[in-house]
Design a protein around this motif. Sequence first.
Motif, mmCIF file in Angstrom:
data_model
loop_
_atom_site.group_PDB
_atom_site.id
_atom_site.type_symbol
_atom_site.label_atom_id
_atom_site.label_comp_id
_atom_site.label_asym_id
_atom_site.label_seq_id
_atom_site.Cartn_x
_atom_site.Cartn_y
_atom_site.Cartn_z
ATOM 1 N N ASP A 62 0.829 -1.208 0.000
ATOM 2 C CA ASP A 62 0.000 0.000 0.000
ATOM 3 C C ASP A 62 0.861 1.254 0.000
ATOM 4 N N VAL A 64 4.568 3.364 -1.624
ATOM 5 C CA VAL A 64 5.626 3.505 -2.616
ATOM 6 C C VAL A 64 6.920 2.965 -1.998
ATOM 7 N N GLY A 89 0.277 -2.836 -6.301
ATOM 8 C CA GLY A 89 -0.025 -1.699 -5.443
ATOM 9 C C GLY A 89 -1.509 -1.620 -5.159
ATOM 10 N N GLN A 92 -4.365 4.045 -1.781
ATOM 11 C CA GLN A 92 -4.359 5.406 -2.304
ATOM 12 C C GLN A 92 -2.986 5.925 -2.724
ATOM 13 N N ALA A 93 -1.922 5.161 -2.513
ATOM 14 C CA ALA A 93 -0.588 5.632 -2.906
ATOM 15 C C ALA A 93 -0.516 5.790 -4.422
ATOM 16 N N GLU A 94 0.441 6.577 -4.884
ATOM 17 C CA GLU A 94 0.602 6.810 -6.323
ATOM 18 C C GLU A 94 1.443 5.697 -6.937
ATOM 19 N N PHE A 95 0.789 4.782 -7.621
ATOM 20 C CA PHE A 95 1.454 3.686 -8.319
ATOM 21 C C PHE A 95 1.353 3.965 -9.806
ATOM 22 N N ASP A 96 1.979 5.046 -10.239
ATOM 23 C CA ASP A 96 1.830 5.492 -11.627
ATOM 24 C C ASP A 96 2.962 5.034 -12.531
ATOM 25 N N LYS A 98 6.151 5.746 -12.176
ATOM 26 C CA LYS A 98 7.275 6.679 -12.214
ATOM 27 C C LYS A 98 8.346 6.340 -11.193
ATOM 28 N N SER A 99 8.112 5.304 -10.397
ATOM 29 C CA SER A 99 9.059 4.985 -9.331
ATOM 30 C C SER A 99 10.306 4.299 -9.836
#
Length: 109
Positions: A62, A64, A89, A92-96, A98-99
């Motif tokens: 949940d 990053v 993922g 609500q975390a940003e799993f876009d 870009k990590s």
Amino acid sequence: NGDAANPSCSGIEGILEAYHKSLKSVQLYGPTNFAPVVNHVARAAAAVPDGSQYFVLLIITDGVISDMAQTKEAIVNAAKLPMSIIIVGVGQAEFDGKSGASPDCGAAG
């Protein structure tokens, strides 16, 4: 699977059983460090040099990744072993993507 002495599952049924069991007992919180578990599974995979076993590490998170550099290094080191790593993922975390968790393609995906 909740068993520190034997943390493995066999087949899809074993994975689902461990997942349902973990829903009742695991509390998600940070930091989100993946390198230790990647290294742990990599050691298990390396211990089977004849390739008679294949390891799948399923990480449901949940958050990053907090230890990105160490995680990338662990993934690169494990790349030639008989194992796959799946990171899912949730929340609500940003799993876009870009990590940059995937050293091969430059982004998680």
